[in-house]
Design an enzyme around this catalytic site. Structure first.
Site, PDB file in Angstrom:
ATOM      1  N   CYS A   1      41.967  44.784  34.743  1.00 18.75           N
ATOM      2  CA  CYS A   1      40.870  44.090  34.189  1.00 18.75           C
ATOM      3  C   CYS A   1      41.544  43.001  33.083  1.00 18.75           C
ATOM      4  O   CYS A   1      40.539  41.932  33.142  1.00 18.75           O
ATOM      5  CB  CYS A   1      39.858  44.857  33.482  1.00 18.75           C
TER       6      CYS A   1
ATOM      7  N   GLY B   1      34.665  49.150  34.652  1.00 19.96           N
ATOM      8  CA  GLY B   1      34.501  48.924  35.946  1.00 19.96           C
ATOM      9  C   GLY B   1      33.671  47.707  36.284  1.00 19.96           C
ATOM     10  O   GLY B   1      33.944  46.869  35.596  1.00 19.96           O
ATOM     11  N   SER B   2      33.115  47.723  37.480  1.00 29.30           N
ATOM     12  CA  SER B   2      32.503  46.310  37.931  1.00 29.30           C
ATOM     13  C   SER B   2      31.199  45.954  37.045  1.00 29.30           C
ATOM     14  O   SER B   2      30.690  46.636  36.302  1.00 29.30           O
ATOM     15  CB  SER B   2      32.178  46.398  39.356  1.00 29.30           C
TER      16      SER B   2
ATOM     17  N   GLU C   1      35.016  37.326  38.365  1.00 30.72           N
ATOM     18  CA  GLU C   1      36.329  38.006  38.427  1.00 30.72           C
ATOM     19  C   GLU C   1      36.326  38.381  40.056  1.00 30.72           C
ATOM     20  O   GLU C   1      35.341  38.806  40.727  1.00 30.72           O
ATOM     21  CB  GLU C   1      36.091  39.454  37.609  1.00 30.72           C
TER      22      GLU C   1
ATOM     23  N   GLU D   1      32.995  48.362  29.800  1.00 30.41           N
ATOM     24  CA  GLU D   1      34.312  47.280  29.923  1.00 30.41           C
ATOM     25  C   GLU D   1      34.105  46.670  31.298  1.00 30.41           C
ATOM     26  O   GLU D   1      34.607  47.425  32.117  1.00 30.41           O
ATOM     27  CB  GLU D   1      35.308  47.930  29.591  1.00 30.41           C
TER      28      GLU D   1
END
Lengths: 504, 504
Positions: free
Chosen positions: A281, A220-221, A373, A244
């Site tokens: 991602c 996730g974030s 990101e 991750e």
């Protein structure tokens, strides 16, 4: 509190017959999981593999219904979800193969011997399961990185009971896939508590802090991942936390490649960055493109392809809103030009965005926003005038999950750029896009901080199982008291290192 | 500030011609190390192995002088130091073998293929060096776990430049061993900056925080280790920190074993707990002994053997003082009885201590002090009246580096106790003492928290090299741009996994 499922297309909500877990619920569920560690972890490898295969069968058996449920909650196209479910079943079967292969145990035997240090006793080493694993489902892959995904599959393969925290963006899918996995487990008489599912934000926090939990994984974030990682480290007994966390994956086009096939690459870029509405991602987020004719043609093609696209429904209105905020924040950085001009939409609706900036501005201290990101169908074209400018800009970029290089045959710039890439990413791709992450022996899905909290591991591929194991050495332990993997006769028939020699 | 060397026997101090490193020094040294990462890490494996062997040769060539220097600073006996230096040279040569073996690279090749997920591209994975490694020398092994020790050897073997922080208890030994390693490096034309040495407490803190450092290892106390681990995690870019923090290693004698050979085991216990004045992280600190005649005989033998011993000179007056404080703290816990009555000494001098407590008191919530490591020649006998009492007490103990079990042939209690041991320790020993830690392929020196900060790793043995590597996958990278380890022709002739099959 009851769990609510939201259709991102219509905004319609329905209340599910599921309650969010209280702290007491989480404690009970994790203690139940701990109570079956001994039983579950000691089942034969062949049994463990069978259970994973049974889970795959149950998922596929229920495919039509699961895909329909997921489509309603995620707005992802049916074909994509069907493919993702196939991949998820494949992944469970792949980990069954990893289990029976046995190399993941890292078995090594040193018979008693003399050495320059004096006599050495018989010593045998193998990996053992860590205990209960907490898995956080991610929003963007309701199957492959959620309840039945790679973290669950690899932890079960390692011999660890799993407690999954469902992602709020697809609770009905989570419950239905969990039910399928549970049917598979029950068919194989797995101990009650081998796999559990909890719902709710607070339940996630409680899960990372539960004393019975020995390790956790998260996709996730960066913000949520770091917060949970800090909690895992702050425990009385800290646990490994494998986050991750995504990345602004760079994609570099050399001058020669832009001249040779800028148009082709530009079209491909537009496709890769908008795949799954950019909610990957591994989405390439930074396009390093040379100035000049080749680069101009590339960018023009990408812009035209993006202009032709319809809008996107994101996984949730919240994700879409974060995307709009990030987009506005990028657009206000001085020197940044918008290349497409679609409306940003409302609720879960939005559109693809492409921005452009020169490499010098990109690398400037004040332009940190550009290097982060942005989750969604947005990318930033970074135009470079020289290889030196390019390398400087790349060194300023944050390490990422992937690094893609478009180059020509015998491209003079390729070796040095590949070197930069392998230092800054976990997967390096030449003349291809990073958005496909196959499940295989050689996959690496994880890179240097901040793309993952531990660059030594992967969350996809065979090596993902290593996260849930720790080594134990057995010294002068009689053969009948040794685990099967280390007994002299090699009853499991697994690859081992014996007196320093690998034996397959 | 100048560095001072202290003789723990006499208390005499001499000022060395060495300055403690300032923050600026540490920055410069680590940046120099970073500047040679590319050069050093790309040298051929065979060259790297040769350099490690040259370092071993230089250490052995200077053995007499190095041992004399270490003896003066540590009060350790000459024979022990000679053996430790042999072990340290052996360890460097062993890691040269690990390097040329090549399995540590974890090379794996998946050729392009079709799969239920659709076509998969050519994908190849291997481990690459992390970058600059910071190594903290420990006090208790001036060779084997200090400047030329396993952390340095394994990091250099992995392809990482190393900056060592010298332990203040043996600065002259640190400087002299460093000089020997440097001669070896120079003989092989290693890049300047491949190995560096800094002195001073503040330099250690600066080292963990230096931006150029990519990973760190530490052997020492839980308190110092945790503090540095927290700093490593608090960095803008956190780095892996491998702390080997010691443990109160349990040693269990079953009822049957106590009856069969209590006297023999009791004598062995006294020897193991006082080896190196008890200054081993693998020192057995908790002896679980049954009540009754067999256990009584065992304890009486141990007490008598300890009573016969002379006092000990510890590594430093500071370590001796900590030992006295810990001893007093244990002796004041209610229900604890002192079994030997030697004077606790002063300055660096002290004596062996043995205490006894019943298993129920040991497991009580207020008795946490009893379950912590005490660094020095002290152990606590925990007397148990039943297997149930024993297992409860063991479950209360903190996880440790080692777990030793003394049992008879076909001992009915052995299987369940070994199970407890493998859950609570990194190395399990049957009918042997934990104080020898051989360098070999199967060694595991590291256990669950708090004995180490990462239970997935080891600081001794072949697998210690894994701490300094991370995987990178190469997707559709042309053969001539691939690292040698992944080229189709396998020019390095290393073991690899090809399309899922291990090839030796």
């Amino acid at each position: 509190m009851s769990v609510t499922s939201t259709n991102p297309v219509s905004g319609a909500q329905r209340v599910l017959d599921i309650a969010e877990a209280t702290d007491a619920d989480v404690l009970a569920v994790t203690e139940l999981a701990r109570s079956v560690v001994a039983d579950y972890s000691r089942r034969p490898l062949e049994w463990r593999a069978e259970m994973l295969r049974a889970m795959a069968d149950e998922l596929e058996g229920d495919a039509e219904s699961l895909v329909a449920t997921a489509a309603e909650e995620t707005a992802l196209p049916l074909a994509r979800l069907q493919g993702e479910l196939r991949r998820t079943a494949f992944q469970l079967r792949f980990f069954a193969d990893v289990v029976t292969d046995g190399a993941f145990l890292g078995a090594s035997i040193d018979h008693a011997t003399d050495s320059p240090m004096g006599p050495l006793p018989d010593l045998r080493r193998m990996r053992v399961p860590l205990g209960v694993v907490a898995v956080f489902g991610s929003s963007n892959f309701p199957f492959a990185f959620s309840v039945p995904g790679g973290d669950t599959a690899s932890a079960l393969a390692a011999g660890c009971p799993v407690v999954v925290k469902a992602h709020p963006a697809h609770p009905a899918t989570s419950a239905a896939t969990f039910a399928a996995l549970e049917r598979g487990a029950r068919r194989c008489d797995a101990p009650e508590g081998t796999l559990s599912l909890v719902f709710g934000f607070d339940a996630g926090v409680a899960l990372v802090e539960a004393p019975a939990v020995s390790a956790a994984s998260f996709t996730g974030s960066v913000r949520a991942g770091r917060a949970l990682w800090e909690r895992a480290n702050a425990r009385t007994v800290p646990i490994p936390f494998y986050g991750e966390l995504g990345a602004a994956n760079p994609l570099v086009v050399t001058r020669a490649a832009a001249l040779e096939r800028g148009v082709e690459i530009g079209g491909g870029l537009a496709g890769s960055m908008t795949l799954g509405a950019g909610q990957f991602c591994t989405k390439p987020g930074l396009f390093f493109v040379p100035t000049g004719a080749g680069g101009d043609a590339l960018v023009a093609t990408a812009v035209s392809a993006l202009d032709d696209l319809d809008g996107f429904t994101m996984l949730s209105a919240g994700i879409a809103e974060n995307y709009r905020v990030a987009t506005r924040s990028i657009s206000t950085v001085e020197g940044v030009r918008a290349l497409v001009h679609s409306a940003l939409g409302h609720a879960a609706q939005t559109s693809a965005q492409l921005f452009e900036v020169d490499a010098v501005t990109f690398g400037a201290p004040g332009a940190g926003t550009l290097r982060e990101e942005c989750f969604g169908p947005l990318a930033l074209v970074v135009r470079y005038a020289s290889e030196e400018e390019l390398v400087t800009a790349l060194e300023t970029s944050e390490p990422a999950l992937t690094f893609s290089l478009f180059a020509t045959v015998n491209d003079p710039d390729a070796p040095s750029l590949l070197d930069v890439g392998s230092r800054h990413a976990g997967r390096v791709i030449v003349n291809g896009f990073p958005t496909g992450v196959g499940v295989s022996w050689s996959m690496q899905h994880g890179g240097p901080w901040p793309s993952t909290t531990s660059s030594a591991t992967t969350s996809v591929g065979a090596a993902a199982i290593e996260r849930w194991l720790r080594p134990v050495a057995y010294q002068t332990v009689p053969d009948d008291l040794l685990p099967d993997a280390l007994r002299e006769s090699n009853p499991l028939d697994i690859p081992r290192r014996v007196d320093g020699q690998l034996q397959v």
